[in-house]
Enzyme design. Structure first.
Site, short mmCIF file in Angstrom:
data_model
loop_
_atom_site.label_atom_id
_atom_site.label_comp_id
_atom_site.label_asym_id
_atom_site.label_seq_id
_atom_site.Cartn_x
_atom_site.Cartn_y
_atom_site.Cartn_z
N SER A 1 0.85 -1.20 0.00
CA SER A 1 0.00 0.00 0.00
C SER A 1 0.88 1.24 0.00
O SER A 1 2.00 1.22 0.53
CB SER A 1 -0.89 0.00 1.24
N TYR B 1 -0.86 -0.19 10.32
CA TYR B 1 -0.96 -0.59 8.92
C TYR B 1 0.25 -0.10 8.12
O TYR B 1 0.86 -0.87 7.36
CB TYR B 1 -2.25 -0.01 8.31
#
Length: 243
Positions: free
Chosen positions: A152, A165
């Site tokens: 990501s 994350y």
């Protein structure tokens, strides 16, 4: 429906592929596309019902019947057993798609409970390390082993409140690039794919006010996974961004 005898040969014809997080979103879209390209799939996810629905969809489209593996990736010993089982059944592995991941809380780093931090690291990083550890010997037995892991843009760590994350994806990128550097003299290639904004449940949880109709569907990026998974792919150690 049984496999169609007159189905044209696909780019992944007969290749054996493991996909994690396969029950929905990007994982399910990649599974359907890989099946359409002729792959034999081993689909891993926690939700049995969703795996069964995906199985029905794949077979209805004439794909090979997939092997369903209901499994929590935090059961690391189970991932070791997966490698042994695949070796016994197939003798090799051609493709590994490390797609499963969790978002974790969007909150200041100092507010994150240790067990929540650990859960995100376990699923997003350690499970992929254990998959590599378990399945690398099988990928090396393929004529063209390919591994693709989903990362990501959050890995840059530039967004406030995305601590677990962002850190997990940065660690995943370091892990996969290290692995890629170690396999340069083998038939295996390992890359990362950064999908960007995609219409998934995780995206909706992170951006609840966003109109999902403005985002690409998971199926729209499935071609990138095929390109990185097919034997012709020569890329290794790259972060490929979906544009």
């Amino acid at each position: 429906m049984s496999e169609s005898k007159d189905r044209p040969e696909g780019r992944l014809e007969g290749r054996i592929a493991v996909i994690t997080g396969a029950s929905r979103g990007i994982g399910a879209a990649v599974a359907e596309r890989f099946a359409a390209e002729g792959a034999q799939l081993i689909l891993i996810a926690r939700t049995v019902g969703a795996l069964e629905e995906l199985d029905d969809a794949i077979r209805a489209q004439g794909g090979r019947q997939p092997v369903l593996v209901p499994h929590d990736l935090r059961d690391f010993d189970g991932l070791d057993r997966l490698g042994a089982s695949l070796h016994e059944r197939y003798g090799k592995l051609d493709i590994l798609i490390g797609n499963a991941g969790i978002l974790g809380p969007l909150t200041p780093v100092g507010h994150i409970a240790p067990d929540i931090w650990q859960e995100v690291m376990d699923v997003n990083v350690t499970a992929n390390y254990r998959l590599i550890r378990s399945l690398d010997p099988l990928l090396r037995l393929s004529d063209a082993g390919r591994a693709v892991f989903v990362t990501s843009g959050a890995s840059s760590g530039l967004k406030a409140y995305w601590g677990p994350y962002a850190v997990s994806k940065a660690a995943l990128e370091a892990l996969v690039r290290t692995y890629a550097a170690e396999i340069t003299k083998t038939n295996v290639k390992a890359n990362l794919l950064s999908p960007g904004p995609i219409r998934t449940m995780m995206r909706a949880a992170a951006f609840p006010g966003e109109d999902p109709k403005t985002l690409r569907s998971p199926g729209e990026i499935a071609e990138l996974f095929v390109a990185l998974a097919e034997p012709a792919c020569a890329r290794n150690g790259e972060v490929v961004e979906a544009r």
